[in-house]
Motif scaffolding. Structure first.
Motif, PDB file in Angstrom:
ATOM      1  N   GLU A  54       0.719  -1.131  -0.162  1.00 56.58           N
ATOM      2  CA  GLU A  54       0.171  -0.225   0.035  1.00 56.58           C
ATOM      3  C   GLU A  54       0.803   1.153  -0.120  1.00 56.58           C
ATOM      4  N   LYS A  55       1.937   1.189   0.552  1.00 54.09           N
ATOM      5  CA  LYS A  55       2.678   2.490   0.692  1.00 54.09           C
ATOM      6  C   LYS A  55       3.581   2.683  -0.732  1.00 54.09           C
ATOM      7  N   ILE A  56       3.699   1.353  -1.349  1.00 58.24           N
ATOM      8  CA  ILE A  56       4.208   1.579  -2.901  1.00 58.24           C
ATOM      9  C   ILE A  56       3.093   2.408  -3.635  1.00 58.24           C
ATOM     10  N   ILE A  57       2.017   1.880  -3.494  1.00 52.33           N
ATOM     11  CA  ILE A  57       0.732   2.521  -4.081  1.00 52.33           C
ATOM     12  C   ILE A  57       0.619   4.060  -3.922  1.00 52.33           C
ATOM     13  N   ILE A  58       0.715   4.478  -2.499  1.00 50.05           N
ATOM     14  CA  ILE A  58       0.708   5.999  -2.469  1.00 50.05           C
ATOM     15  C   ILE A  58       2.058   6.771  -2.981  1.00 50.05           C
ATOM     16  N   ARG A  59       3.126   5.931  -3.177  1.00 46.48           N
ATOM     17  CA  ARG A  59       4.006   6.862  -3.670  1.00 46.48           C
ATOM     18  C   ARG A  59       3.844   6.916  -5.073  1.00 46.48           C
ATOM     19  N   ALA A  60       3.172   5.879  -5.733  1.00 46.07           N
ATOM     20  CA  ALA A  60       2.770   5.938  -7.353  1.00 46.07           C
ATOM     21  C   ALA A  60       1.683   7.075  -7.515  1.00 46.07           C
ATOM     22  N   ARG A  61       1.012   7.087  -6.564  1.00 43.92           N
ATOM     23  CA  ARG A  61      -0.322   8.103  -6.817  1.00 43.92           C
ATOM     24  C   ARG A  61       0.308   9.454  -6.499  1.00 43.92           C
ATOM     25  N   ALA A  62       1.315   9.709  -6.023  1.00 45.48           N
ATOM     26  CA  ALA A  62       1.993  11.011  -5.488  1.00 45.48           C
ATOM     27  C   ALA A  62       2.646  11.602  -6.839  1.00 45.48           C
ATOM     28  N   LEU A  63       3.368  10.478  -7.554  1.00 46.14           N
ATOM     29  CA  LEU A  63       4.062  10.711  -8.936  1.00 46.14           C
ATOM     30  C   LEU A  63       3.097  11.004  -9.860  1.00 46.14           C
ATOM     31  N   ASP A  64       1.873  10.284  -9.913  1.00 49.03           N
ATOM     32  CA  ASP A  64       0.825  10.577 -11.024  1.00 49.03           C
ATOM     33  C   ASP A  64       0.422  11.919 -10.776  1.00 49.03           C
ATOM     34  N   LEU A  65       0.110  12.521  -9.561  1.00 49.33           N
ATOM     35  CA  LEU A  65      -0.483  13.519  -9.355  1.00 49.33           C
ATOM     36  C   LEU A  65       0.411  14.738  -9.450  1.00 49.33           C
ATOM     37  N   VAL A  66       1.801  14.636  -9.727  1.00 46.22           N
ATOM     38  CA  VAL A  66       2.552  15.633  -9.890  1.00 46.22           C
ATOM     39  C   VAL A  66       3.114  15.540 -11.430  1.00 46.22           C
ATOM     40  N   SER A  67       2.932  14.637 -11.998  1.00 52.31           N
ATOM     41  CA  SER A  67       3.493  14.289 -13.435  1.00 52.31           C
ATOM     42  C   SER A  67       2.688  15.049 -14.548  1.00 52.31           C
ATOM     43  N   ALA A  68       3.493  15.878 -15.593  1.00 50.56           N
ATOM     44  CA  ALA A  68       2.640  16.489 -16.482  1.00 50.56           C
ATOM     45  C   ALA A  68       1.917  15.611 -17.520  1.00 50.56           C
ATOM     46  N   THR A  69       2.554  14.239 -17.616  1.00 48.96           N
ATOM     47  CA  THR A  69       2.202  13.375 -18.320  1.00 48.96           C
ATOM     48  C   THR A  69       1.797  11.986 -17.610  1.00 48.96           C
ATOM     49  N   ARG A  70       0.693  11.386 -17.496  1.00 54.80           N
ATOM     50  CA  ARG A  70       0.362  10.615 -16.666  1.00 54.80           C
ATOM     51  C   ARG A  70       1.325   8.962 -16.905  1.00 54.80           C
ATOM     52  N   PRO A  71       2.254   8.678 -16.067  1.00 56.28           N
ATOM     53  CA  PRO A  71       2.972   7.732 -15.960  1.00 56.28           C
ATOM     54  C   PRO A  71       2.197   6.453 -16.087  1.00 56.28           C
ATOM     55  N   THR A  72       2.899   5.288 -16.965  1.00 61.62           N
ATOM     56  CA  THR A  72       2.415   3.744 -16.655  1.00 61.62           C
ATOM     57  C   THR A  72       3.351   3.072 -15.901  1.00 61.62           C
ATOM     58  N   PHE A  73       2.940   2.706 -14.713  1.00 63.88           N
ATOM     59  CA  PHE A  73       3.703   1.989 -13.996  1.00 63.88           C
ATOM     60  C   PHE A  73       4.098   0.461 -14.192  1.00 63.88           C
ATOM     61  N   CYS A  74       5.119  -0.123 -13.931  1.00 70.34           N
ATOM     62  CA  CYS A  74       5.384  -1.638 -14.293  1.00 70.34           C
ATOM     63  C   CYS A  74       6.144  -2.260 -12.893  1.00 70.34           C
ATOM     64  N   GLY A  75       6.711  -3.417 -13.346  1.00 69.19           N
ATOM     65  CA  GLY A  75       7.369  -4.166 -12.537  1.00 69.19           C
ATOM     66  C   GLY A  75       6.775  -4.266 -10.896  1.00 69.19           C
ATOM     67  N   LEU A  76       7.897  -4.072 -10.002  1.00 68.92           N
ATOM     68  CA  LEU A  76       7.121  -4.032  -8.744  1.00 68.92           C
ATOM     69  C   LEU A  76       6.217  -3.124  -8.417  1.00 68.92           C
ATOM     70  N   THR A  77       6.109  -1.927  -8.748  1.00 69.99           N
ATOM     71  CA  THR A  77       5.128  -0.928  -8.636  1.00 69.99           C
ATOM     72  C   THR A  77       3.747  -1.536  -9.405  1.00 69.99           C
ATOM     73  N   ALA A  78       3.659  -1.758 -10.202  1.00 64.96           N
ATOM     74  CA  ALA A  78       2.513  -2.473 -10.784  1.00 64.96           C
ATOM     75  C   ALA A  78       2.091  -3.817 -10.054  1.00 64.96           C
TER      76      ALA A  78
END
Length: 317
Positions: A54-78
């Motif tokens: 869940e903490k990994i997901i929170i960090r991913a959501r934070a990156l998504d929030l501040v990114s100009a282009t939405r990232p596609t997460f892969c590997g351990l994050t996905a």
């Protein structure tokens, strides 16, 4: 509250409410706020009790929030977003990119997208690679224990139905799908093939996945998983490992096992432990097989597990 619903707070929002840098720093130091990534915060009370995934997901959501282009997460994050167990968290986020340039973003690893876009799925508010590709990417790039535990969990999602039904054909279809993804890249392809061919969705916990690897390293034959044993009055007991080549049983006991069993059944941990003892006695008595239990402290390497099993008179053939 789940990882997908934890409110994230941008620095600009705090500025609008008159929170200057000194106050933000003080609230972080006291634990009221947690810095998720530069410019993004969450309340400490909302995130402190979350799991590793869940903490990994929170960090991913934070990156998504501040990114100009939405990232596609892969590997351990996905993998975390897909609900798969991550044995380790290196603090990094893994995203796909159309090229191999290094990322300038803090804590982000970019992976070249060899398959093109159009296969993404939305999970917990973030964009991720699909399940089969996620498993393949992890199998190509991560250590064997991480790869097999994630592949086992994915197969369990697809092919296992409690208490013991396992759809072998569906498992084979998913494994082949993951192998096709893995073979799109030469990097780590052989490691991915080995991990995916070892995977088995009958493993219930990451500790069971790691245990299976250690048993194979020790020289045991591939164990039977989630083996039914006839219990009293028509009941059925399920055993984690059938070490059939040495006529023995094995069980992995994680630290939270008895607490979780007690919570699920509405019983006290003491009563659950007593029932587990009676269950083990029945299985040993009716099958005339030796029975060994072990935990995380025994599966760090094969030699340690080997010593644990030897204490119960169980050694590789």
């Amino acid at each position: 509250m789940t990882a997908g619903t934890v409110p994230l707070i941008r620095r600009s929002h705090l500025d609008e409410h008159g929170w200057h840098s000194r106050r933000i720093r003080r609230e972080v130091e006291t634990g009221y706020l947690r810095a998720i990534r530069p410019g993004v915060y969450a309340r400490g009370a909302d995130v402190d009790g979350l799991t590793r995934e869940e903490k990994i997901i929170i960090r991913a959501r934070a990156l998504d929030l501040v990114s100009a282009t939405r990232p596609t997460f892969c590997g351990l994050t996905a993998a975390a977003a897909h609900g798969l167990p991550c044995l380790r968290d290196d603090g990094l986020l893994h995203v796909l990119t159309s090229d191999s340039r290094p990322s300038g973003a803090v804590g982000v690893v970019r992976h070249r997208n060899v398959a093109g876009h159009g296969h993404d799925v939305e999970l917990d508010g973030i964009r991720c690679t699909p399940l089969a590709r996620t498993v393949a990417d992890v199998a190509r790039t991560e250590a064997r224990d991480v790869a097999v535990s994630i592949a086992d969990a994915a197969l369990r999602q697809r092919a296992f139905r409690p208490p013991g039904a396992y759809d072998v054909e569906e498992a084979a279809r998913f494994r082949e799908e993951a192998l096709r993804w893995a073979r799109l890249s030469t990097r780590g392809r052989r490691a991915a093939e080995r991990a995916l061919l070892l995977a088995d969705g009958r493993a219930q916990l990451p500790g069971e996945s790691v245990s299976r690897l250690r048993l194979l390293d020790l020289g045991f034959a591939p164990p039977s998983l989630q083996v039914p044993v006839a219990g009293p009055q028509g009941s059925t007991f399920w055993v984690d490992f059938g070490l059939d080549d040495v006529n023995a049983w094995g069980e992995f006991d994680g630290k939270a096992k008895y607490r979780e069993l007690a919570s699920a059944a509405g019983r006290t941990p003491h009563r659950v432990i007593d029932e587990e003892k009676r269950r083990e006695d029945w299985i040993r008595g009716t099958t005339q097989r030796r029975f060994a239990r072990w935990g995380w402290e025994h599966v760090g390497d094969a030699a340690t597990l080997g010593r644990r099993l030897a204490a119960f008179g169980i050694t590789p053939p």
